[in-house]
Scaffold this motif. Structure first.
Motif, short mmCIF file in Angstrom:
data_model
loop_
_atom_site.label_atom_id
_atom_site.label_comp_id
_atom_site.label_asym_id
_atom_site.label_seq_id
_atom_site.Cartn_x
_atom_site.Cartn_y
_atom_site.Cartn_z
N ALA A 82 55.39 3.14 25.68
CA ALA A 82 54.81 3.49 24.59
C ALA A 82 54.00 4.46 25.70
N PHE A 83 54.62 4.71 26.80
CA PHE A 83 53.81 5.72 27.54
C PHE A 83 54.78 6.47 28.25
N SER A 84 55.22 5.99 29.30
CA SER A 84 56.90 7.00 29.52
C SER A 84 57.03 7.49 29.22
N ILE A 85 58.42 6.72 28.24
CA ILE A 85 59.20 7.34 27.75
C ILE A 85 58.89 8.45 27.30
N PRO A 86 57.92 8.07 26.03
CA PRO A 86 58.12 9.68 24.89
C PRO A 86 57.06 9.98 25.78
N LEU A 87 56.58 10.20 26.98
CA LEU A 87 56.37 11.48 27.44
C LEU A 87 56.99 12.19 28.19
#
Ligand SMILES: [Cu+2]
Length: 267
Positions: A82-87
């Motif tokens: 939810a945080f690292s990969i999309p960023l």
């Protein structure tokens, strides 16, 4: 939301996402630290020798710890997906089109930052390693190339317009350096032989930041974030973020200076 982390002031549009990732990771690690600490204390007390003189070979029957482990796994998956990969996808894979962005070449060397703008034609002229002169032409720009005539170079001074995408093409002339501007939440290694693009949208001008921080001398600083040699400590660059129209004025002025200098035969 993340003031409690005490991070430097924020000056790019994507920085908030980085901060929230850092914030959530800290909260989660704190919960784990306290949780495992309490569990450890409980185990020491519960299974103390006076209460359990003989070892109990079949061991624990309850699945409570597996449930907790599952919970930890779940939160870690959320952090990752939810945080690292999309960023990462937004920062690294989706670089904006060069037509809508300002492209700047930043070339690191022991111990300075060479900055180069394309000038009015939007084209970076040729460079030649044979033309490199540490004082006069550290990048070896070939001024006989038409596209190079209006190229502007500066040393340790990176001027940027506010509120538009900036693509920095990062290179190194010698060893590994790292381009880090804490307020931009940007840090990228400069690696000899590679051209690495990084992009961000600065959204707080230097003047605004001076009012905001109450420090009339505030400047954004490029800190070399890799130990790159004896002079590493003095490898600082400065970033000035200007409103778009002032940036244009600055660049026009620099291009004019460059063209005038080239036309002056006594130089
Ligand atoms: Cu360095």
């Amino acid at each position: 939301m993340t003031e409690w982390l005490g991070l430097p002031a924020l000056a790019t549009t994507h920085g908030g996402q980085i901060d929230s990732l850092i914030g959530w990771t800290h909260i989660f690690m704190l919960v784990l630290f306290v949780g495992w600490g309490v569990f450890f204390g409980y185990v020491l007390l519960r299974f103390r020798k006076s209460r359990n003189p003989v070892a109990h070979y079949p061991g624990m029957k309850s699945h409570a710890t597996s449930v907790v482990e599952g919970g930890v796994l779940l939160v870690e998956l959320v952090l990752l997906f939810a945080f690292s990969i999309p960023l990462w996808a937004a920062r690294v894979d989706h670089i904006p089109s060069e037509k809508e962005a300002l492209v700047v070449h930043v070339t690191a060397e022991q111990f300075a930052w060479n900055v180069r703008y394309a000038g009015h034609d939007g084209l970076f002229g040729k460079t030649d390693i044979k033309l490199i002169d540490v004082q006069q032409n550290p990048l070896g720009v070939d001024r006989s190339d038409a596209a190079a005539k209006d190229d502007v170079t500066t040393l340790n001074q990176l001027y940027l317009p506010a509120n538009m995408p900036v693509i920095v093409k990062l290179r190194s002339k010698d060893v590994i350096h790292s381009f880090g501007v804490p307020e931009f939440r940007v840090k990228q290694d400069a690696i000899p032989g590679l051209t690495i693009p990084i992009w961000f949208v600065p959204n707080v001008t230097t003047a605004e930041m001076r009012t905001r921080t109450g420090n009339p001398e505030f400047v954004y600083e490029i800190a070399c974030a890799q130990l790159c040699g004896l002079g590493h400590y003095r490898m600082r660059g400065f970033v000035t973020v200007l409103p778009a129209d002032e940036f244009k004025k600055w660049l026009d002025e620099k291009v004019k200076e460059q063209l005038e200098a080239a036309a002056d035969p006594f130089r």
